[in-house]
Design an enzyme around this catalytic site. Structure first.
Site: not given
Length: 184
Positions: A142, A180, A165, A115, A85
Site C-alpha cells: 500500500g 532499494r 525509481t 514533465h 485494491n
C-alpha cells in the site's frame, strides 16, 4: 506526414496533453470513471464488465476495487488473477502492463507521465511518458509509488510506501525512498 499528438504520446515522444483529441478522450474516460467508481457496492461481476469496456486487456479473474483513477484506461493491460485494491492511480499516457497473479495494495500510484526538467519546456505544456511493466506474481504494498520507465520483475515484492525509481529484479524485495533491495 506529421504525427498527431496522440501518436506522439503513444510513442513516448514529447506531446501536448491539451490537444483537443486527447482532451476528448480524457473526458470520455472521466465519464467512464464516474460510472465505475459509482459501482463501489456493486457485485464484482459488474466491475469486471465495466473494466472490459475501457481497459486494454483484463485477464480472467482480475479485479480493480473502486475508487480507481487513470488518464485513458485503454493503455492498461491486466493479466489473469490481478488484484488492485482501493484508490489506485495509474497515469497511463503510455502502456502499463501488469502480469498474472499480481497483487497491488491500496493507494498505489503508477506513473508513466513525465514533465521536462527544463522550465521553459515545462511552460510550453509539453510532456512525455515511459511505459511501466509489472511482472507476474508481484506484490506491491500500500501507498507505493512506481515511477515512469520502471520494470518490476516476476515474483518481486515492493514494500508499503516505497518509491520505485529504478527497475526491480525478479524475486527481489525492495523498500524505502528510493526503493532499494532489502537485506536480511
Amino acid at each position: 506526414m506529421r504525427m498527431s499528438e496522440r501518436h506522439k504520446m503513444l510513442a513516448g515522444q514529447p506531446y501536448h496533453a491539451d490537444d483537443p483529441g486527447l482532451v476528448g478522450e480524457q473526458a470520455a474516460n472521466a465519464a467512464w470513471l464516474a460510472r465505475y467508481n459509482a459501482a463501489l457496492g456493486a457485485p464484482v461481476a459488474v466491475w469486471r464488465t465495466l473494466l472490459a469496456e475501457l481497459l486494454g486487456a483484463v485477464g480472467e479473474g482480475s479485479i480493480v476495487r473502486p475508487p480507481f483513477h487513470c488518464d485513458y484506461g485503454w493503455n492498461i493491460r491486466l493479466g489473469k488473477g490481478v488484484f488492485v485494491n482501493f484508490n489506485c492511480i495509474i497515469l497511463d499516457v503510455v502502456p502499463v502492463t501488469i502480469g498474472d497473479d499480481t497483487r497491488i495494495g491500496p493507494a498505489v500510484q503508477v506513473y508513466t507521465a513525465e514533465h521536462p526538467l527544463d522550465p521553459a519546456l515545462r511552460r510550453s505544456g509539453v510532456e512525455s511518458g515511459r511505459p511501466v511493466v509489472i511482472g507476474n506474481n508481484v506484490w506491491i504494498g500500500g501507498g507505493a509509488i512506481i515511477l515512469p520507465g520502471v520494470t518490476i520483475g516476476d515474483d518481486a515484492v515492493v514494500g508499503a510506501g516505497s518509491v520505485v525509481t529504478h527497475d526491480v529484479p525478479a524475486g527481489a524485495i525492495v523498500a524505502g525512498n528510493p526503493a532499494r533491495i532489502a537485506t536480511s
